[in-house]
Scaffold this motif. Structure first.
Motif, PDB file in Angstrom:
ATOM      1  N   UNK A 101       1.452  -1.343   0.178  1.00  0.00           N
ATOM      2  CA  UNK A 101       0.131   0.045  -0.070  1.00  0.00           C
ATOM      3  C   UNK A 101       0.602   1.110  -0.447  1.00  0.00           C
ATOM      4  N   UNK A 102       0.849   1.934  -0.837  1.00  0.00           N
ATOM      5  CA  UNK A 102       1.827   2.898  -1.485  1.00  0.00           C
ATOM      6  C   UNK A 102       0.412   4.439  -1.578  1.00  0.00           C
ATOM      7  N   UNK A 103       0.608   6.031  -0.462  1.00  0.00           N
ATOM      8  CA  UNK A 103      -0.651   6.298  -0.576  1.00  0.00           C
ATOM      9  C   UNK A 103       0.118   7.683  -1.318  1.00  0.00           C
ATOM     10  N   UNK A 104      -0.318   8.672  -1.610  1.00  0.00           N
ATOM     11  CA  UNK A 104       0.405   9.619  -2.030  1.00  0.00           C
ATOM     12  C   UNK A 104      -0.291  10.938  -1.693  1.00  0.00           C
ATOM     13  N   UNK A 105      -0.996  10.825  -0.767  1.00  0.00           N
ATOM     14  CA  UNK A 105      -2.191  11.722  -0.615  1.00  0.00           C
ATOM     15  C   UNK A 105      -1.427  13.144   1.412  1.00  0.00           C
ATOM     16  N   UNK A 106      -1.931  14.201   0.847  1.00  0.00           N
ATOM     17  CA  UNK A 106      -0.757  15.100   1.541  1.00  0.00           C
ATOM     18  C   UNK A 106      -2.420  15.962   2.413  1.00  0.00           C
ATOM     19  N   UNK A 107      -2.401  15.204   3.835  1.00  0.00           N
ATOM     20  CA  UNK A 107      -3.702  16.185   4.493  1.00  0.00           C
ATOM     21  C   UNK A 107      -3.112  15.254   5.993  1.00  0.00           C
ATOM     22  N   UNK A 108      -4.860  15.824   7.330  1.00  0.00           N
ATOM     23  CA  UNK A 108      -3.882  15.724   8.029  1.00  0.00           C
ATOM     24  C   UNK A 108      -5.845  15.560   8.616  1.00  0.00           C
ATOM     25  N   UNK A 109      -6.302  14.821   9.602  1.00  0.00           N
ATOM     26  CA  UNK A 109      -7.904  14.598  10.233  1.00  0.00           C
ATOM     27  C   UNK A 109      -8.057  15.302  11.111  1.00  0.00           C
ATOM     28  N   UNK A 110      -8.913  16.578  10.595  1.00  0.00           N
ATOM     29  CA  UNK A 110      -9.003  17.324  11.668  1.00  0.00           C
ATOM     30  C   UNK A 110      -9.424  16.258  12.738  1.00  0.00           C
ATOM     31  N   UNK A 112      -9.584  14.403  15.317  1.00  0.00           N
ATOM     32  CA  UNK A 112      -8.173  12.814  15.565  1.00  0.00           C
ATOM     33  C   UNK A 112      -6.459  12.973  14.787  1.00  0.00           C
ATOM     34  N   UNK A 113      -6.081  14.136  13.786  1.00  0.00           N
ATOM     35  CA  UNK A 113      -5.034  15.055  14.057  1.00  0.00           C
ATOM     36  C   UNK A 113      -4.661  13.484  13.638  1.00  0.00           C
ATOM     37  N   UNK A 114      -5.128  13.015  13.212  1.00  0.00           N
ATOM     38  CA  UNK A 114      -3.790  11.668  12.851  1.00  0.00           C
ATOM     39  C   UNK A 114      -3.332  11.514  10.936  1.00  0.00           C
ATOM     40  N   UNK A 115      -2.001  11.673  10.768  1.00  0.00           N
ATOM     41  CA  UNK A 115      -2.334  11.528   9.687  1.00  0.00           C
ATOM     42  C   UNK A 115      -2.448   9.923   8.566  1.00  0.00           C
ATOM     43  N   UNK A 116      -1.903  10.089   7.336  1.00  0.00           N
ATOM     44  CA  UNK A 116      -3.280   9.058   5.863  1.00  0.00           C
ATOM     45  C   UNK A 116      -2.416   7.978   6.621  1.00  0.00           C
TER      46      UNK A 116
END
Length: 346
Positions: A101-110, A112-116
């Motif tokens: 699994x490779x992800x290329x999404x740049x963000x953080x979940x409000x 929970x403050x969790x990374x992708x």
């Protein structure tokens, strides 16, 4: 040759599919819009996201997720952060074999403050966060799709998976480095979008290069300050997914975050900006998360706070700039010294 599924047929997902196709891999590009799949398969175009770009015929678009991932060795997740949990749950239900699994999404979940990578691992029971790979760096989809020289970084706590991802993507136009600091790589890619919004606001207000240079430089200090407080290597923020991505996102009209900020600086309201953009603006959600992170970690992030006020408290952008310019005097090297001391005295 590998059989690879790319999940998400936006501009970035399509561009990465082109890189993979150029490397002679069998590429399956999944979209939840059946009409988009038909356009890609029948006329080899994806005009909404990548105008005037011809899509290689060996890229096959799918509307059925189970068909798209059947028999693949790798899944590249390229959907907005807000869709990560839902898409991961769907993948959990249809994947019949263990894949990379490779992800290329740049963000953080409000909230929970969790990374992708954390979000994916939570929703896909057979995977741990340590196995997942992130791909990040200064990489406008529009330029990647045209095979213009681009350099990115892949990172995973599993060195074997990172090396596999590097081999999957690297070619003469798309150079790929590896890094073990997935925390720093993900945070750098996400947090730079906040500063890109600020750069767009600055340009929208009519300020010049002096203001933007200051914003980028002090923005990098904020990103590194927060990232290191969470355990990231400060040197990661001086690399491609840090300062590299920050520069390209703050200075180009290709950047959605810069364009959104530019409209805000010209006086548009946030809802109107998002409607006009018509595509995900990751920085808006990331501002919420970073503002909350800074409060919880007791980390000083005045630029992020100011952009939060503009977005969610409807503060006047010029007033925010005035507040930033009138802050208490301080020594510039304090930040860098603190970061390096923290890193090398442990």
């Amino acid at each position: 040759m590998e059989k690879v599924a790319v999940i998400g047929a936006g501009s970035w997902g399509t561009a990465l599919s082109i890189v993979l196709a150029d490397n002679d891999h069998e590429v399956r590009l999944w979209t939840h819009r059946i009409e988009q799949a038909e356009e890609i398969n029948n006329v080899h175009r994806n005009e909404k996201y990548l105008k005037n770009v011809e899509i290689p015929k060996q890229i096959r678009a799918y509307h059925d997720l189970s068909e798209a991932v059947d028999g693949v060795s790798a899944v590249i997740v390229v959907v907005p952060t807000k869709a990560i949990r839902d898409v991961s749950k769907q993948l959990q239900a249809v994947l019949k074999q263990k894949v990379t699994i490779i992800h290329a999404t740049k963000g953080i979940e409000p909230l929970t403050l969790k990374r992708v990578s954390q979000l994916i691992a939570e929703e896909m029971e057979q995977y741990t966060e340590e196995e997942i790979v992130v791909l990040s760096g200064p990489s406008h989809a529009e330029e990647v799709a045209l095979r213009q020289p681009t350099t990115v970084t892949v990172s995973s706590k599993d060195a074997k998976n990172a090396s596999y991802a590097q081999d999957l993507f690297i070619n003469d136009a798309f150079r790929v480095y590896t890094s073990p600091d997935i925390l720093g790589i993900e945070l750098g890619g996400a947090l730079k979008n906040i500063i890109a919004l600020g750069a767009g606001i600055s340009d929208g207000l009519g300020y010049g290069d002096n203001a933007k240079a200051a914003l980028i430089t002090r923005g990098l200090a904020e990103i590194a300050r927060l990232g290191t407080s969470l355990g990231a290597n400060p040197l990661s923020f001086l690399g491609l997914p840090g300062v590299g991505d920050l520069i390209v996102t703050c200075t180009s009209v290709h950047s959605r975050n810069w364009r959104a900020g530019n409209l805000l600086g010209k006086g548009y309201k946030l809802d109107d900006v998002l409607e006009q953009m018509g595509m995900a603006v990751e920085g808006v959600r990331t501002v919420k998360a970073a503002y909350q992170f800074a409060e919880e970690q007791d980390v000083e992030m005045p630029i992020t706070k100011g952009i939060y006020q503009i977005l969610f408290e409807e503060e006047n952008p010029k007033k925010v700039v005035e507040q930033l310019m009138s802050r208490t005097k301080r020594e510039e090297m304090d930040d860098l010294a603190a970061l390096l001391n923290e890193r090398y005295t442990q």
